[in-house]
Design a protein around this motif. Structure first.
Motif, PDB file in Angstrom:
ATOM      1  N   PRO A 198       0.756  -1.199  -0.118  1.00  0.00           N
ATOM      2  CA  PRO A 198      -0.125   0.225  -0.117  1.00  0.00           C
ATOM      3  C   PRO A 198       0.874   1.158  -0.050  1.00  0.00           C
ATOM      4  CG  PRO A 198      -0.021  -1.137   2.027  1.00  0.00           C
ATOM      5  CD  PRO A 198       0.341  -1.946   1.205  1.00  0.00           C
ATOM      6  N   TYR A 199       2.019   1.303   0.751  1.00  0.00           N
ATOM      7  CA  TYR A 199       2.966   2.405   0.780  1.00  0.00           C
ATOM      8  C   TYR A 199       3.479   2.675  -0.348  1.00  0.00           C
ATOM      9  CZ  TYR A 199       1.490   0.640   5.357  1.00  0.00           C
ATOM     10  OH  TYR A 199       0.814   0.198   6.266  1.00  0.00           O
ATOM     11  N   GLU A 200       4.052   1.612  -1.116  1.00  0.00           N
ATOM     12  CA  GLU A 200       4.804   1.741  -2.294  1.00  0.00           C
ATOM     13  C   GLU A 200       3.679   2.231  -3.402  1.00  0.00           C
ATOM     14  OE1 GLU A 200       7.827  -2.311  -1.416  1.00  0.00           O
ATOM     15  OE2 GLU A 200       5.727  -2.209  -2.769  1.00  0.00           O
ATOM     16  N   GLN A 201       2.609   1.727  -3.831  1.00  0.00           N
ATOM     17  CA  GLN A 201       1.502   2.086  -4.600  1.00  0.00           C
ATOM     18  C   GLN A 201       1.215   3.643  -4.148  1.00  0.00           C
ATOM     19  OE1 GLN A 201       0.565   0.268  -7.566  1.00  0.00           O
ATOM     20  NE2 GLN A 201       2.147  -0.822  -6.948  1.00  0.00           N
ATOM     21  N   ALA A 202       1.031   3.751  -2.953  1.00  0.00           N
ATOM     22  CA  ALA A 202       0.531   5.279  -2.411  1.00  0.00           C
ATOM     23  C   ALA A 202       1.667   6.101  -3.121  1.00  0.00           C
ATOM     24  CB  ALA A 202       0.446   5.555  -1.090  1.00  0.00           C
ATOM     25  N   VAL A 203       2.848   5.997  -2.807  1.00  0.00           N
ATOM     26  CA  VAL A 203       4.017   6.919  -3.293  1.00  0.00           C
ATOM     27  C   VAL A 203       4.173   6.753  -4.710  1.00  0.00           C
ATOM     28  CG1 VAL A 203       6.589   7.151  -3.337  1.00  0.00           C
ATOM     29  CG2 VAL A 203       5.370   6.761  -1.233  1.00  0.00           C
ATOM     30  N   ILE A 204       3.972   5.727  -5.447  1.00  0.00           N
ATOM     31  CA  ILE A 204       3.750   5.727  -6.995  1.00  0.00           C
ATOM     32  C   ILE A 204       2.774   6.742  -7.509  1.00  0.00           C
ATOM     33  CG2 ILE A 204       2.911   4.504  -9.117  1.00  0.00           C
ATOM     34  CD1 ILE A 204       4.361   1.867  -7.894  1.00  0.00           C
ATOM     35  N   ALA A 205       1.572   6.834  -6.646  1.00  0.00           N
ATOM     36  CA  ALA A 205       0.377   7.673  -7.081  1.00  0.00           C
ATOM     37  C   ALA A 205       0.623   9.001  -7.018  1.00  0.00           C
ATOM     38  CB  ALA A 205      -0.826   7.309  -6.435  1.00  0.00           C
ATOM     39  N   GLY A 206       1.479   9.414  -5.766  1.00  0.00           N
ATOM     40  CA  GLY A 206       1.772  10.475  -5.041  1.00  0.00           C
ATOM     41  C   GLY A 206       2.736  11.214  -6.030  1.00  0.00           C
ATOM     42  N   THR A 207       3.769  10.609  -6.548  1.00  0.00           N
ATOM     43  CA  THR A 207       4.786  10.879  -7.358  1.00  0.00           C
ATOM     44  C   THR A 207       4.290  11.086  -8.901  1.00  0.00           C
ATOM     45  OG1 THR A 207       6.431   9.663  -6.162  1.00  0.00           O
ATOM     46  CG2 THR A 207       6.982  10.118  -8.550  1.00  0.00           C
ATOM     47  N   LYS A 208       3.342  10.508  -9.249  1.00  0.00           N
ATOM     48  CA  LYS A 208       2.822  10.831 -10.611  1.00  0.00           C
ATOM     49  C   LYS A 208       1.957  12.016 -10.732  1.00  0.00           C
ATOM     50  CE  LYS A 208       2.452   5.952 -12.748  1.00  0.00           C
ATOM     51  NZ  LYS A 208       3.253   6.284 -14.015  1.00  0.00           N
ATOM     52  N   ALA A 209       1.368  12.007  -9.492  1.00  0.00           N
ATOM     53  CA  ALA A 209       0.217  13.286  -9.367  1.00  0.00           C
ATOM     54  C   ALA A 209       0.818  14.682  -8.956  1.00  0.00           C
ATOM     55  CB  ALA A 209      -0.734  12.927  -8.419  1.00  0.00           C
ATOM     56  N   GLY A 210       2.053  14.370  -8.412  1.00  0.00           N
ATOM     57  CA  GLY A 210       2.856  15.516  -7.630  1.00  0.00           C
ATOM     58  C   GLY A 210       2.252  15.822  -6.338  1.00  0.00           C
TER      59      GLY A 210
END
Length: 430
Positions: A198-210
């Motif tokens: 969940p944390y890895e995917q959350a950071v992926i989402a946060g990085t893509k969306a800034g």
């Protein structure tokens, strides 16, 4: 005689035109102690509003320059309060946050607490955010922003939040990018698995969306995951750890009772620390020793939901008063409830009273007396001050008025009176 009569007529005409002349401001708050940490203001000022924006902050602005002026002497005037962690996506589902009975409607809890902006902390995911936006965000007087849950179906009971197959960073980022400025972060909460998905995917989402990620690390102890790994390996500077004084996630050093090595290292890295009081995520035995050691919150937030609304938390002002009782100064409590959370989610048009900023304003009373503040495990801290909300202004319009500051004596009103001008009064209607 004729010239005297002409002069009299001219005088009446000038007076009539002056009375009809447009005023410079829509609304004026006079004589309060203005605390605006972003602009380093702490003193008696007047705050003038025009067309939903702050028009002036200065001493002794004449009341005649505004359509409506109110007397705030003896009161505290601040930017509208920002609550970074709430759950406001109610609906008909039982035992659920996302569209369920564990969430609350925002307007019933915010405006009467001088809160003008709330951030829903992961109640919806990418699958049900459109419904949340249509039913709640777009219909509320309160400004509502959101962190998307990394779980596509959002925050729910039972297996919903544990479903790793529904954790999709790419889909979550796509939804966030479609709603920039409304979706302001990503959330992961309550995961009990031993992996870091969940944390890895959350950071992926946060990085893509800034945008930042907020983590509720409940379940980490029994899963064997550590705060040090979370902060040092997975999170980025600017990401947010909520429930910082929960006392059960590794926040405290077991010997000193101050902040653990992980918390200290996280702050050095740039992790943001949020209170997120909630119904069970704050205790004095953690907060007081950690604050005595200098580990203060970056943001004060309620974690508002049905289990916290009538318990030890109650509302934003009760929580802020709790921090006053723990020795935090009023200007610092205001900073942690306005400018700091605005910066954390990159909404820097909010949280301050700069000329041109959105006219979100809180008028507070500092009550003196004997007060008690509880924590969720049954502890009480006594205090001598309590904050209460007198007046709330959202986008230049009064949306809450406890003691009739905007009203006139009833026996002075004309027979056709219908309340205040819509340029500055939105206390009624939707």
């Amino acid at each position: 005689m004729r010239s005297t009569a002409v002069l009299a007529v001219v005088g009446l005409l000038v007076a009539s035109l002056a009375a009809q002349a447009p005023t410079e401001y829509d609304f004026l708050i006079k004589g309060g102690r203005v605390i605006d940490p972003r602009n380093a203001i702490d003193g008696v000022r007047d705050v003038a509003i025009k067309d939903g924006r702050i028009a002036a902050v200065a001493a002794n602005i004449a009341a005649s320059r505004a359509m409506k002026a109110v007397d705030a002497r003896g009161l505290v005037v601040t930017p509208g309060l920002i609550d970074l962690h709430v759950h406001v996506f109610p609906g008909e589902k039982l035992r659920d946050y996302a569209g369920g009975d564990w969430s609350v409607f925002p307007d019933g809890f915010t405006l009467r607490s001088c809160v003008t902006t709330v951030n829903d902390a992961g109640t919806s995911g990418w699958r049900n955010f459109p419904e949340f936006k249509r039913r709640i965000i777009d219909q509320s007087k309160t400004r509502v922003t959101a962190f998307l849950n990394i779980v596509g179906h959002g925050m729910g009971s039972g297996a919903i939040e544990q479903n790793a197959d529904d954790m999709d960073g790419a889909m979550t980022a796509n939804m966030a990018l479609q709603h920039k400025g409304v979706v302001v972060g990503i959330k992961s909460a309550h995961y009990n698995g031993t992996d870091w998905k969940p944390y890895e995917q959350a950071v992926i989402a946060g990085t893509k969306a800034g945008i930042p990620v907020m983590i509720d690390f409940g379940g980490n102890v029994k899963a064997g995951r550590t705060l040090m790994d979370l902060f040092m390996t997975h999170l980025r500077p600017g990401d947010i750890f909520t429930h910082m004084y929960g006392g059960v996630r590794g926040e405290q050093d077991q010997t000193t009772k101050g902040p653990s090595a992980a918390m200290v290292a996280g702050r050095k890295k740039g992790i943001i620390f949020d209170v997120g009081h909630g119904g069970a995520s704050f205790r004095y035995s953690a907060a007081i020793p950690m604050m005595k050691a200098g580990f203060l919150p970056d943001s004060i937030s309620t974690d508002l939901h049905t289990s916290s609304m009538n318990s030890a938390m109650k509302d934003m002002l009760n929580l802020m008063s709790k921090f006053l009782a723990m020795g935090v100064s009023l200007p610092e409590v205001i900073r942690q409830s306005t400018w700091n959370p605005a910066r954390q989610v990159a909404l820097e048009s909010l949280g301050h009273l700069s000329v041109g900023a959105s006219a979100d304003v809180a008028v507070l009373r500092v009550e003196k007396g004997r007060f008690g503040y509880a924590d969720p495990v049954g502890g009480r801290l006594d205090g001598t001050q309590r904050l209460s909300c007198e007046l709330t202004v959202r986008d230049g319009k009064v949306v809450y008025d406890l003691n009739g500051m905007i009203a006139d004596p009833w026996n002075t009103l004309p027979a056709n009176a219908r309340g205040g001008d819509p340029k500055w009064d939105r206390t009624r209607g939707h």
